[in-house]
Design a protein around this motif. Sequence first.
Motif, PDB file in Angstrom:
ATOM      1  N   ARG A   1      -0.558  24.492  60.086  1.00  0.00           N
ATOM      2  CA  ARG A   1      -0.862  24.684  58.665  1.00  0.00           C
ATOM      3  C   ARG A   1      -0.276  23.558  57.831  1.00  0.00           C
ATOM      4  N   ARG A   2       0.933  23.125  58.169  1.00  0.00           N
ATOM      5  CA  ARG A   2       1.520  21.990  57.451  1.00  0.00           C
ATOM      6  C   ARG A   2       0.682  20.738  57.661  1.00  0.00           C
ATOM      7  N   LEU A   3       0.237  20.529  58.888  1.00  0.00           N
ATOM      8  CA  LEU A   3      -0.576  19.354  59.187  1.00  0.00           C
ATOM      9  C   LEU A   3      -1.864  19.359  58.375  1.00  0.00           C
ATOM     10  N   GLY A   4      -2.548  20.501  58.332  1.00  0.00           N
ATOM     11  CA  GLY A   4      -3.789  20.578  57.580  1.00  0.00           C
ATOM     12  C   GLY A   4      -3.577  20.320  56.096  1.00  0.00           C
ATOM     13  N   GLY A   5      -2.476  20.865  55.553  1.00  0.00           N
ATOM     14  CA  GLY A   5      -2.187  20.642  54.141  1.00  0.00           C
ATOM     15  C   GLY A   5      -1.896  19.190  53.837  1.00  0.00           C
ATOM     16  N   LEU A   6      -1.169  18.534  54.711  1.00  0.00           N
ATOM     17  CA  LEU A   6      -0.856  17.120  54.492  1.00  0.00           C
ATOM     18  C   LEU A   6      -2.096  16.248  54.621  1.00  0.00           C
ATOM     19  N   ALA A   7      -2.981  16.607  55.543  1.00  0.00           N
ATOM     20  CA  ALA A   7      -4.222  15.846  55.683  1.00  0.00           C
ATOM     21  C   ALA A   7      -5.016  15.889  54.385  1.00  0.00           C
ATOM     22  N   GLU A   8      -5.053  17.044  53.725  1.00  0.00           N
ATOM     23  CA  GLU A   8      -5.760  17.155  52.449  1.00  0.00           C
ATOM     24  C   GLU A   8      -5.061  16.332  51.363  1.00  0.00           C
ATOM     25  N   VAL A   9      -3.740  16.377  51.347  1.00  0.00           N
ATOM     26  CA  VAL A   9      -2.984  15.607  50.349  1.00  0.00           C
ATOM     27  C   VAL A   9      -3.262  14.116  50.493  1.00  0.00           C
ATOM     28  N   LEU A  10      -3.228  13.622  51.722  1.00  0.00           N
ATOM     29  CA  LEU A  10      -3.461  12.199  51.952  1.00  0.00           C
ATOM     30  C   LEU A  10      -4.888  11.804  51.588  1.00  0.00           C
ATOM     31  N   ALA A  11      -5.835  12.651  51.936  1.00  0.00           N
ATOM     32  CA  ALA A  11      -7.222  12.353  51.596  1.00  0.00           C
ATOM     33  C   ALA A  11      -7.407  12.286  50.087  1.00  0.00           C
ATOM     34  N   ASP A  12      -6.789  13.206  49.358  1.00  0.00           N
ATOM     35  CA  ASP A  12      -6.886  13.201  47.905  1.00  0.00           C
ATOM     36  C   ASP A  12      -6.237  11.953  47.302  1.00  0.00           C
ATOM     37  N   ALA A  13      -5.255  11.401  48.029  1.00  0.00           N
ATOM     38  CA  ALA A  13      -4.568  10.189  47.560  1.00  0.00           C
ATOM     39  C   ALA A  13      -5.302   8.913  47.966  1.00  0.00           C
ATOM     40  N   GLY A  14      -6.445   9.070  48.620  1.00  0.00           N
ATOM     41  CA  GLY A  14      -7.232   7.910  49.009  1.00  0.00           C
ATOM     42  C   GLY A  14      -6.804   7.269  50.305  1.00  0.00           C
ATOM     43  N   LEU A  15      -6.025   7.982  51.099  1.00  0.00           N
ATOM     44  CA  LEU A  15      -5.563   7.471  52.384  1.00  0.00           C
ATOM     45  C   LEU A  15      -6.280   8.196  53.510  1.00  0.00           C
ATOM     46  N   GLY A  16      -6.724   7.470  54.499  1.00  0.00           N
ATOM     47  CA  GLY A  16      -7.338   8.110  55.645  1.00  0.00           C
ATOM     48  C   GLY A  16      -6.322   8.912  56.429  1.00  0.00           C
ATOM     49  N   CYS A  17      -6.723  10.024  56.983  1.00  0.00           N
ATOM     50  CA  CYS A  17      -5.809  10.842  57.785  1.00  0.00           C
ATOM     51  C   CYS A  17      -6.570  11.475  58.935  1.00  0.00           C
ATOM     52  N   THR A  18      -6.033  11.302  60.136  1.00  0.00           N
ATOM     53  CA  THR A  18      -6.634  11.867  61.331  1.00  0.00           C
ATOM     54  C   THR A  18      -5.651  12.836  61.981  1.00  0.00           C
ATOM     55  N   PRO A  19      -5.877  14.144  61.889  1.00  0.00           N
ATOM     56  CA  PRO A  19      -5.032  15.086  62.639  1.00  0.00           C
ATOM     57  C   PRO A  19      -5.322  14.959  64.138  1.00  0.00           C
ATOM     58  N   GLU A  20      -4.284  14.868  64.929  1.00  0.00           N
ATOM     59  CA  GLU A  20      -4.412  14.721  66.372  1.00  0.00           C
ATOM     60  C   GLU A  20      -3.821  15.940  67.068  1.00  0.00           C
ATOM     61  N   PRO A  21      -4.386  16.340  68.218  1.00  0.00           N
ATOM     62  CA  PRO A  21      -3.848  17.496  68.933  1.00  0.00           C
ATOM     63  C   PRO A  21      -2.600  17.181  69.746  1.00  0.00           C
ATOM     64  N   ASP A  22      -2.349  15.900  70.007  1.00  0.00           N
ATOM     65  CA  ASP A  22      -1.290  15.513  70.937  1.00  0.00           C
ATOM     66  C   ASP A  22      -0.344  14.532  70.255  1.00  0.00           C
ATOM     67  N   PRO A  23       0.924  14.889  70.037  1.00  0.00           N
ATOM     68  CA  PRO A  23       1.853  13.971  69.362  1.00  0.00           C
ATOM     69  C   PRO A  23       2.084  12.681  70.120  1.00  0.00           C
ATOM     70  N   ALA A  24       2.087  12.724  71.444  1.00  0.00           N
ATOM     71  CA  ALA A  24       2.289  11.489  72.206  1.00  0.00           C
ATOM     72  C   ALA A  24       1.170  10.492  71.933  1.00  0.00           C
TER      73      ALA A  24
END
Length: 333
Positions: free
Chosen positions: A171-194
Amino acid sequence: MRHAILGAGGVGLALGAALARAGHEVVLVMRESSRARYRGVIDVHSKLHGDLAVEARAVERLDEPVDVLWVTVKAPALDAALARVAPRLTPGSVVPLLNGLDHPRSLRARFGPRQLVGAILIEAERTAPGRVTWNSLYAEVSLATTDGDGDGNSDSAGDVPEGGAAGAGGRRLGGLAEVLADAGLGCTPEPDPASVLWRKLVLLLPLALATTAADGPLGIVRRRPELSALLRDAAREVCAVAAADTVAVDDRNLLHTLDTLPGRTDTSLHRDVTAGVRPTELAALTEPVLRRARDHHVAVPALAELARRAAERERQAEVPAPHRSTYRKGETS
C-alpha cells in the motif's frame, strides 16, 4: 504529504523540487555548512525541463514527523547522515535511492518494514547549496517493498527479503507511485527488491568505471577502442553476476542502451573523482559485485580491470581547490 530529503545533492534537490512543485511540503536535511549558504529556495536549471524555483525548508537534524523519508546521500555518507535523524523518529515510509547493493541491510536494521527499496535513473548535479543542474530528459524511479518472510541471512542485494508488493508495504508503494507520477516523475513498482538494485547497477557500474578510467564522458570512452571493448565486456560480466544472484538481465538490451546513450553522458563517480571528493562511491559500487562474482564463481576480468583503472585514476586525481564542493567522510551532501 510531508517529505524529508536526507542528502541535498543533485538527486535530492531534483526530487525535492519536483515534489514541492506538486504541492507537497518538503524539508531538506543538510549539513551545517550547506545550510548556512542555503537561501530557502531550490533552484533547478535545465535546458530540457526549463528552470524552476520552489521554496523548501532546511534543517540540520530531522526530529519532526514526516510521511516519507527519502535517503539520497551517497553510500560513504550513509551512517553519518542517519545520525541526523532522531533515533525515535518513525517515518511512514523510508525510501533509499542510493547506488549499490549493500545499503538496504543497515536501513532495514534501523527502520524495519517501513523501508522500501528504490533506485532512480537521473543525471542531476548540485552546483551550490540548493542549486541543481538537471541534465537528463528522464527521471525514472523504481520501487519495491521489502515485505516478506526472508530470514536476512542471504547475501543477495544487501539481504533484501523476497516477497513483492504485499500488505502494508504494498500500500505504501502504491501511494508513493501515485505521488511521484503527480510530481511528473516516472515510477515503476517492481515485485522484486533485488531487481530494483541490480537493474540500475548493471548499467551504472560499467559506465561509471569506464568514464572514470577515461577521465571523460561516454563519448571519450567510445573514442578509445580498448576502453570501449572493456566497457561492453564488463557490462556482460555484471549481467552474469546478476543472473547468478537470481536477477536476469538481458545483456543485449543493456549493450543497446550503452550504444545509444548520448556521448555527453557522464557519471557522478567520474565527477567526484575529478573534483577530489573523498571518499567516493567506487568501493560501494564495485566491492559487492566483485564479492558476489567470487561467491558464484563468475569470471569478471574486464570488470576487475576497469575497477583497477578507475581506482588508479582516483589515486592520481588532484586535490580540489578550497572553493570546490566536497564532503568529508561522514557528511551528507
